[in-house]
Design an enzyme around this catalytic site. Structure first.
Site, PDB file in Angstrom:
ATOM      1  N   TYR A  75       0.910  -1.059   0.007  1.00 10.48           N
ATOM      2  CA  TYR A  75      -0.144  -0.058   0.021  1.00 10.48           C
ATOM      3  C   TYR A  75       0.797   1.340   0.001  1.00 10.48           C
ATOM      4  O   TYR A  75       0.670   2.066  -0.642  1.00 10.48           O
ATOM      5  CB  TYR A  75      -1.024  -0.103   1.188  1.00 10.48           C
ATOM      6  CG  TYR A  75      -1.778   1.423   1.375  1.00 10.48           C
ATOM      7  CD1 TYR A  75      -2.805   1.761   0.684  1.00 10.48           C
ATOM      8  CD2 TYR A  75      -1.238   2.346   2.329  1.00 10.48           C
ATOM      9  CE1 TYR A  75      -3.477   2.909   0.813  1.00 10.48           C
ATOM     10  CE2 TYR A  75      -1.705   3.498   2.455  1.00 10.48           C
ATOM     11  CZ  TYR A  75      -3.043   3.713   1.812  1.00 10.48           C
ATOM     12  OH  TYR A  75      -3.510   4.957   1.775  1.00 10.48           O
ATOM     13  N   ARG A 122       1.937   7.699  13.164  1.00  9.05           N
ATOM     14  CA  ARG A 122       1.565   8.864  13.995  1.00  9.05           C
ATOM     15  C   ARG A 122      -0.089   9.140  14.076  1.00  9.05           C
ATOM     16  O   ARG A 122      -0.539   9.435  14.957  1.00  9.05           O
ATOM     17  CB  ARG A 122       2.101  10.048  13.422  1.00  9.05           C
ATOM     18  CG  ARG A 122       1.951  11.233  14.121  1.00  9.05           C
ATOM     19  CD  ARG A 122       2.405  12.599  13.124  1.00  9.05           C
ATOM     20  NE  ARG A 122       1.317  12.464  11.918  1.00  9.05           N
ATOM     21  CZ  ARG A 122       1.664  13.448  10.652  1.00  9.05           C
ATOM     22  NH1 ARG A 122       2.945  14.022  10.706  1.00  9.05           N
ATOM     23  NH2 ARG A 122       1.047  13.235   9.721  1.00  9.05           N
ATOM     24  N   ARG A 132     -10.457   3.398   8.518  1.00 11.11           N
ATOM     25  CA  ARG A 132      -9.542   2.832   7.547  1.00 11.11           C
ATOM     26  C   ARG A 132      -8.095   2.863   8.023  1.00 11.11           C
ATOM     27  O   ARG A 132      -7.547   4.195   8.210  1.00 11.11           O
ATOM     28  CB  ARG A 132      -9.835   3.632   6.253  1.00 11.11           C
ATOM     29  CG  ARG A 132     -10.013   5.170   6.322  1.00 11.11           C
ATOM     30  CD  ARG A 132      -8.686   5.783   5.478  1.00 11.11           C
ATOM     31  NE  ARG A 132      -8.852   7.295   5.607  1.00 11.11           N
ATOM     32  CZ  ARG A 132      -8.171   7.877   6.801  1.00 11.11           C
ATOM     33  NH1 ARG A 132      -7.388   7.309   7.546  1.00 11.11           N
ATOM     34  NH2 ARG A 132      -8.370   9.219   6.751  1.00 11.11           N
ATOM     35  N   PHE A 197      14.640  19.674  -0.937  1.00  8.25           N
ATOM     36  CA  PHE A 197      13.138  19.283  -1.289  1.00  8.25           C
ATOM     37  C   PHE A 197      13.169  17.706  -0.839  1.00  8.25           C
ATOM     38  O   PHE A 197      12.059  17.227  -0.053  1.00  8.25           O
ATOM     39  CB  PHE A 197      13.013  19.433  -2.711  1.00  8.25           C
ATOM     40  CG  PHE A 197      11.622  18.572  -3.028  1.00  8.25           C
ATOM     41  CD1 PHE A 197      10.711  19.454  -2.796  1.00  8.25           C
ATOM     42  CD2 PHE A 197      11.556  17.373  -3.578  1.00  8.25           C
ATOM     43  CE1 PHE A 197       9.262  18.955  -3.279  1.00  8.25           C
ATOM     44  CE2 PHE A 197      10.341  16.922  -4.036  1.00  8.25           C
ATOM     45  CZ  PHE A 197       9.249  17.697  -3.799  1.00  8.25           C
TER      46      PHE A 197
END
Length: 360
Positions: A75, A122, A132, A197
């Site tokens: 996932y 978290r 979910r 970034f």
């Protein structure tokens, strides 16, 4: 379909910003259409693969999480790992990073998994309440006495609290084991803007792991690092030395907590091993930088001391003070040479404008 049709939109689906995005998707397409063809191909490919992968989970009952660690990682791959791959390909196409970044599929995936798994840990309570969740059953069912993931949200006794923390620590350890690959990926970057970034979210993530480790607050609310710490991490993440310092600091902190755990945590040995791996990769860089900073401070102090001596000396002692100053400068120069030779400054990343100029 949406990216191929400049007039595509979808109404009556979702809420808030999600609904607005679907209804005003023409604006996204207008921006997409202005991109170079290579960038368009990458975005279309990644979006299609993400959609196909996420569709696997639409019909799954995630009220009690994913079934296994492999499904949990799968996932995370679809929602974050593929983003990492897409970004690496875009970095390469732009010319800001080496063309070889296109082929760093594994490391790109690990970068995404590191961030996504931290968020899932978290957000335990928020996700459970929403019905979910993604915590793998193969992990949490080892600790839940009633076979329900919500068991940890109601720590009525010490046994429940201990079980909750043991489960949490195993989840965090799983993420810590991804850190070496994340460090390896960031070492490959050469553009300053691209580096920051990529690196800033990573140092934020390991700081969050440190905050969450063995912390019962994860099960009663959302645990976040302080804003002051966030600002400090942002300002300090400019090169690999800064990244190493952060990873070393938080790995050491988790390591100390693991050693001090009072309850019987079966994951401590594995956690310590993961922290040791991070510290081994970052420790020498941190030590070298500390020595370099101390020598630079010493050099500055020597020059400052000489200047003060001249400024505060009587006229008849100026000649002597000048000699002292020259000696201080000589020592300072020697120290600086030592710093440059044995403790070189961290490799300098190049700004995007410079890399673009070099590529033309």
């Amino acid at each position: 379909t949406a990216l191929a049709d400049p007039n595509w939109c979808l109404r009556g689906v979702g809420e808030g910003d999600e609904k607005r995005l679907l209804e005003e998707f023409q604006k996204c397409h207008a921006v997409f259409a202005k991109l170079k063809e290579g960038s368009q191909r990458v975005i279309a490919d990644i979006a299609q693969r993400m959609a196909t992968g996420m569709a696997e989970f639409v019909t799954k009952d995630l009220g009690q999480g994913t079934t296994s660690v492999s499904q949990y990682s799968r996932y995370c791959h679809f929602v974050a790992g593929l983003v990492g791959e897409g970004l690496s390909r875009l970095f390469a196409i732009s010319g800001l990073e080496s063309p070889s970044m296109t082929f760093e599929l594994y490391l790109s995936d690990q970068m995404g998994l590191f961030l996504q798994k931290v968020n899932i840990i978290r957000d335990y309570l928020e996700d459970y309440v929403d019905g979910r969740t993604f915590w793998p059953q193969s992990v949490w069912k080892k600790y839940s006495k009633n076979g329900d993931l919500g068991y940890f949200a109601n720590p009525n006794d010490q046994e429940t609290k201990d079980a909750a923390l043991q489960c949490l620590n195993e989840m965090i350890t799983d993420v810590l084991e991804l850190a070496p690959d994340c460090l390896a990926y960031m070492r490959l970057l050469k553009c300053e803007e691209v580096f920051r970034f990529c690196a800033i979210p990573q140092v934020m993530a390991i700081a969050t792991l440190d905050k969450c480790y063995d912390n019962p607050d994860v099960f009663t609310g959302v645990v976040k690092i302080r804003k002051g710490l966030s600002c400090k991490l942002i300002l300090g993440t400019n090169n690999m030395v800064g990244v190493h310092q952060s990873f070393y600091r938080f790995a050491k902190s988790i390591q100390q907590k693991a050693k001090a755990i009072q309850h019987d945590d079966p994951n401590v040995e594995r956690t310590l091993k993961a922290c040791d791996a991070i510290c081994e990769l970052t420790g020498s860089s941190v030590t070298l930088e500390r020595k370099r900073q101390r020598l630079m401070l010493l050099t500055s102090c020597l020059v400052a001391a000489g200047a003060v001596a001249i400024a505060s000396s009587p006229r008849q002692m100026v000649r002597t003070s000048a000699t002292t100053m020259l000696s201080a400068v000589a020592v300072a120069a020697s120290s600086y040479a030592t710093i440059s030779t044995f403790f070189p400054a961290p490799s300098v990343l190049k700004p995007a404008t410079k890399l673009i100029e070099e590529g033309q």
